[in-house]
Write an enzyme that holds these catalytic residues in place. Structure first.
Site, mmCIF file in Angstrom:
data_model
loop_
_atom_site.group_PDB
_atom_site.id
_atom_site.type_symbol
_atom_site.label_atom_id
_atom_site.label_comp_id
_atom_site.label_asym_id
_atom_site.label_seq_id
_atom_site.Cartn_x
_atom_site.Cartn_y
_atom_site.Cartn_z
ATOM 1 N N GLY A 1 -0.159 -4.322 -42.043
ATOM 2 C CA GLY A 1 0.809 -4.425 -43.114
ATOM 3 C C GLY A 1 2.213 -4.806 -42.728
ATOM 4 O O GLY A 1 3.128 -4.691 -43.545
ATOM 5 N N ASN B 1 -17.479 -4.548 -40.944
ATOM 6 C CA ASN B 1 -18.404 -5.586 -41.408
ATOM 7 C C ASN B 1 -19.631 -5.790 -40.529
ATOM 8 O O ASN B 1 -20.406 -6.706 -40.762
ATOM 9 C CB ASN B 1 -17.650 -6.911 -41.554
ATOM 10 C CG ASN B 1 -16.521 -6.807 -42.570
ATOM 11 O OD1 ASN B 1 -16.701 -6.240 -43.641
ATOM 12 N ND2 ASN B 1 -15.354 -7.324 -42.214
ATOM 13 N N THR B 2 -19.799 -4.945 -39.504
ATOM 14 C CA THR B 2 -21.009 -4.953 -38.683
ATOM 15 C C THR B 2 -21.665 -3.596 -38.830
ATOM 16 O O THR B 2 -21.077 -2.586 -38.428
ATOM 17 C CB THR B 2 -20.690 -5.239 -37.208
ATOM 18 O OG1 THR B 2 -20.151 -6.564 -37.093
ATOM 19 C CG2 THR B 2 -21.943 -5.138 -36.350
ATOM 20 N N SER C 1 -14.620 -2.588 -36.728
ATOM 21 C CA SER C 1 -14.755 -3.494 -37.865
ATOM 22 C C SER C 1 -15.707 -2.882 -38.876
ATOM 23 O O SER C 1 -16.758 -2.338 -38.519
ATOM 24 C CB SER C 1 -15.303 -4.849 -37.415
ATOM 25 O OG SER C 1 -15.668 -5.633 -38.543
ATOM 26 N N GLY D 1 -17.893 -10.759 -40.667
ATOM 27 C CA GLY D 1 -19.089 -10.370 -39.926
ATOM 28 C C GLY D 1 -19.170 -10.950 -38.528
ATOM 29 O O GLY D 1 -20.256 -11.330 -38.064
ATOM 30 N N ASP E 1 -7.994 -16.338 -34.451
ATOM 31 C CA ASP E 1 -8.603 -17.340 -33.571
ATOM 32 C C ASP E 1 -9.814 -16.714 -32.898
ATOM 33 O O ASP E 1 -9.772 -16.279 -31.757
ATOM 34 C CB ASP E 1 -7.590 -17.831 -32.537
ATOM 35 C CG ASP E 1 -8.099 -19.028 -31.744
ATOM 36 O OD1 ASP E 1 -9.239 -19.477 -32.000
ATOM 37 O OD2 ASP E 1 -7.385 -19.498 -30.847
ATOM 38 N N LYS E 2 -10.906 -16.676 -33.628
ATOM 39 C CA LYS E 2 -12.100 -15.978 -33.158
ATOM 40 C C LYS E 2 -12.714 -16.616 -31.920
ATOM 41 O O LYS E 2 -13.328 -15.938 -31.092
ATOM 42 C CB LYS E 2 -13.150 -15.922 -34.265
ATOM 43 C CG LYS E 2 -12.752 -15.062 -35.451
ATOM 44 C CD LYS E 2 -13.818 -15.108 -36.536
ATOM 45 C CE LYS E 2 -13.448 -14.242 -37.724
ATOM 46 N NZ LYS E 2 -13.428 -12.815 -37.399
ATOM 47 N N GLY F 1 -3.190 -6.115 -44.738
ATOM 48 C CA GLY F 1 -1.931 -6.475 -45.368
ATOM 49 C C GLY F 1 -1.153 -5.279 -45.886
ATOM 50 O O GLY F 1 -1.355 -4.134 -45.455
ATOM 51 N N ALA G 1 -6.311 -9.890 -33.601
ATOM 52 C CA ALA G 1 -7.619 -10.520 -33.528
ATOM 53 C C ALA G 1 -8.091 -10.904 -34.919
ATOM 54 O O ALA G 1 -7.678 -10.329 -35.923
ATOM 55 C CB ALA G 1 -8.620 -9.576 -32.874
ATOM 56 N N ASN H 1 -11.682 -9.257 -46.122
ATOM 57 C CA ASN H 1 -12.645 -10.106 -45.425
ATOM 58 C C ASN H 1 -13.902 -9.317 -45.109
ATOM 59 O O ASN H 1 -13.861 -8.112 -44.867
ATOM 60 C CB ASN H 1 -12.025 -10.698 -44.154
ATOM 61 C CG ASN H 1 -12.286 -9.850 -42.929
ATOM 62 O OD1 ASN H 1 -13.352 -9.931 -42.318
ATOM 63 N ND2 ASN H 1 -11.310 -9.008 -42.561
ATOM 64 N N LYS I 1 -9.769 -0.512 -30.191
ATOM 65 C CA LYS I 1 -9.240 -0.701 -31.546
ATOM 66 C C LYS I 1 -9.926 0.268 -32.493
ATOM 67 O O LYS I 1 -11.158 0.292 -32.588
ATOM 68 C CB LYS I 1 -9.451 -2.143 -32.008
ATOM 69 C CG LYS I 1 -8.750 -2.461 -33.322
ATOM 70 C CD LYS I 1 -8.650 -3.953 -33.553
ATOM 71 C CE LYS I 1 -7.796 -4.274 -34.767
ATOM 72 N NZ LYS I 1 -7.591 -5.727 -34.940
#
Length: 354
Positions: free
Chosen positions: A287, A174-175, A172, A112, A63-64, A258, A60, A109, A207
């Protein structure tokens, strides 16, 4: 040099997010061509109620908006996970928010969850042929005004008829507050709400973050098994910053993906495998850039493996290299099938340094 490799190299001359948008546009328009990845039947894995001919998928985040699924399918992925998508559209964090660390084989990244919302996402998913490539939908919550117990069930209901599996993203970085939903009691409440609202949901996956306290894993795994979760995706990006990082952007906020994530995510994957055995289907991500790294994920306990950062750097030629390399490694190990090796090295890999 193949045309696809030339295009990938050219994209790296652009600012990262501009390059990403250009790649999505090319895939959507069918300009990326078709990869004929050799199908070695020994690599096939059962998952999502079907057979995945090449157990390498796209993670994921690429392609959001489910905008380029047909083009991605033609590249030879065994499965593609679209998203993360939220109930309402949102712009994401301020730019710049995507950074290359090329010397480290890494990305950072802080996007968000920028996306166009579930309505259009579900419609595009519905129009995509799933005959050759399994499709997953990665679901998250909005930064503002979120109600996880209402939002996740609504998101699952929207994609249920059109996805082979659903990934619940509670990891994530970032939220704000999202990772708190990984607590076993809070995640259990979300899963119960989904089951009540969508009893015929596709296979559900959760996840996890690689930065999760390992002491929390036993309770999480038991809860997932008890609520008939199909599997876990291990793992998302990390907030850790190894001292070995050399890239100028190494100090940027956000999730690191990565090469530097490989050991951390593989260690966690192996520990989850030791706890779950074969009661959960595990998807290993983090990775993977070589056949040897892919095989390590399988030997740690994954039945499927996802790539992201290596695909950004290597382009479509990554897939045939991984497929051919895995076939050669089966010969080297004298294994009749890749499935025979799943989890074989979990004890050792659970102890590698993160």
């Amino acid at each position: 040099m193949p045309v696809a490799d030339l295009a990938t190299a050219a994209l790296r001359l652009l600012e990262p997010e501009t390059a990403h948008n250009a790649a999505i546009a090319a895939l959507r328009l069918g300009l990326a061509g078709r990869q004929r990845v050799p199908a070695d039947p020994r690599l096939a894995m059962p998952a999502f109620g079907r057979t995945i001919a090449l157990p390498i998928g796209l993670a994921a985040g690429f392609d959001k908006n489910a905008a380029a699924l047909a083009g991605l399918s033609r590249l030879g992925f065994g499965f593609v996970e679209a998203g993360t998508v939220t109930r309402r559209p949102q712009p994401g964090n301020p730019k710049p928010r995507l950074f290359r660390l090329e010397d480290d084989g890494a990305l950072i990244n802080r996007m968000g969850f920028n996306n166009l919302g579930i309505e259009g996402f579900a419609a595009r998913l519905a129009r995509t042929d799933r005959a050759l490539t399994a499709l997953g939908a990665n679901l998250g919550i909005n930064k503002e005004g979120a109600d996880p117990l209402a939002d996740y069930p609504a998101l699952v209901a929207a994609v249920a008829p059109h996805a082979d599996y659903v990934a619940i993203n509670v990891s994530s970085p970032n939220t704000p507050g999202l990772r708190d939903l990984q607590a076993a009691d809070r995640l259990a409440a979300i899963l119960d709400a989904i089951r009540a609202a969508v009893p015929n949901a596709p296979p559900l996956f959760v996840k996890l973050a690689p930065d999760l306290d390992e002491a929390a894993l036993p309770e999480l795994v038991d809860m997932a098994i008890g609520r008939a979760v199909a599997g876990l995706i291990v793992s998302n990006t990390t907030l850790a910053r190894p001292e070995s990082l050399r890239g100028a952007a190494r100090g940027e906020a956000g999730g690191l993906s990565g090469a530097p994530l490989f050991n951390r995510s593989t260690r966690m994957l192996a520990r989850v495998r030791l706890l779950a055995g074969d009661r959960l289907l595990l998807i290993g991500v983090g990775g993977v850039a070589t056949p040897e790294q892919a095989l390590a994920k399988f030997r740690a306990g994954a039945s499927l493996v996802q790539v992201y950062t290596a695909f950004v750097y290597q382009g479509p030629s990554l897939l045939p290299r991984l497929a051919a390399g895995l076939s050669a490694l089966l010969d080297q190990y004298g294994a009749a099938t890749l499935a025979e090796l799943v989890g074989r090295d979990a004890d050792r890999l659970a102890e590698i340094a993160p």
